[in-house]
Design a protein around this motif. Structure first.
Motif, PDB file in Angstrom:
ATOM      1  N   THR A 113     -11.425  24.553  53.492  1.00  0.00           N
ATOM      2  CA  THR A 113     -12.786  24.454  52.999  1.00  0.00           C
ATOM      3  C   THR A 113     -12.920  23.141  52.242  1.00  0.00           C
ATOM      4  O   THR A 113     -12.137  22.869  51.332  1.00  0.00           O
ATOM      5  N   VAL A 114     -13.917  22.333  52.635  1.00  0.00           N
ATOM      6  CA  VAL A 114     -14.188  21.082  51.940  1.00  0.00           C
ATOM      7  C   VAL A 114     -15.475  21.260  51.145  1.00  0.00           C
ATOM      8  O   VAL A 114     -16.487  21.706  51.672  1.00  0.00           O
ATOM      9  N   ASN A 115     -15.420  20.922  49.854  1.00  0.00           N
ATOM     10  CA  ASN A 115     -16.596  20.982  49.001  1.00  0.00           C
ATOM     11  C   ASN A 115     -16.985  19.557  48.638  1.00  0.00           C
ATOM     12  O   ASN A 115     -16.287  18.890  47.872  1.00  0.00           O
ATOM     13  N   PHE A 116     -18.104  19.115  49.202  1.00  0.00           N
ATOM     14  CA  PHE A 116     -18.566  17.743  48.965  1.00  0.00           C
ATOM     15  C   PHE A 116     -18.935  17.518  47.506  1.00  0.00           C
ATOM     16  O   PHE A 116     -18.649  16.466  46.942  1.00  0.00           O
ATOM     17  N   MET A 117     -19.557  18.517  46.875  1.00  0.00           N
ATOM     18  CA  MET A 117     -20.023  18.353  45.497  1.00  0.00           C
ATOM     19  C   MET A 117     -18.866  18.184  44.508  1.00  0.00           C
ATOM     20  O   MET A 117     -18.955  17.379  43.586  1.00  0.00           O
ATOM     21  N   THR A 118     -17.789  18.930  44.695  1.00  0.00           N
ATOM     22  CA  THR A 118     -16.656  18.834  43.772  1.00  0.00           C
ATOM     23  C   THR A 118     -15.598  17.847  44.261  1.00  0.00           C
ATOM     24  O   THR A 118     -14.637  17.577  43.541  1.00  0.00           O
TER      25      THR A 118
END
Length: 72
Positions: free
Chosen positions: A32-37
């Motif tokens: 899972t990639v979280n752009f915001m964090t």
């Protein structure tokens, strides 16, 4: 085993492409990639070496976005 790594990615679309590339990498159960964090969470298949798998993930991500970086 699940590990979190800091990443550097320029846009949300690139983050989605990185997530897809990571999920298709051998030895990765889920990613899972979280752009915001600016983080990627990778769950490894049993018996896999996280270091070796993450090197393959890094190469796969560089193919979809040459400017991305994963800090191991």
């Amino acid at each position: 085993m699940k590990k979190t790594y800091k990443i550097e990615v320029d846009c949300a679309n690139c983050a989605n492409l990185m997530e897809d590339a990571a999920c298709r990498t051998a030895g990765v159960q889920s990613a899972t990639v979280n752009f915001m964090t600016q983080k990627i969470i990778v769950e490894f298949e049993n018996g896999q070496s996280p270091e070796a798998v993450m090197e393959a993930v890094r190469k796969a991500c560089k193919k979809v976005d040459p400017d991305c970086e994963i800090f191991l």
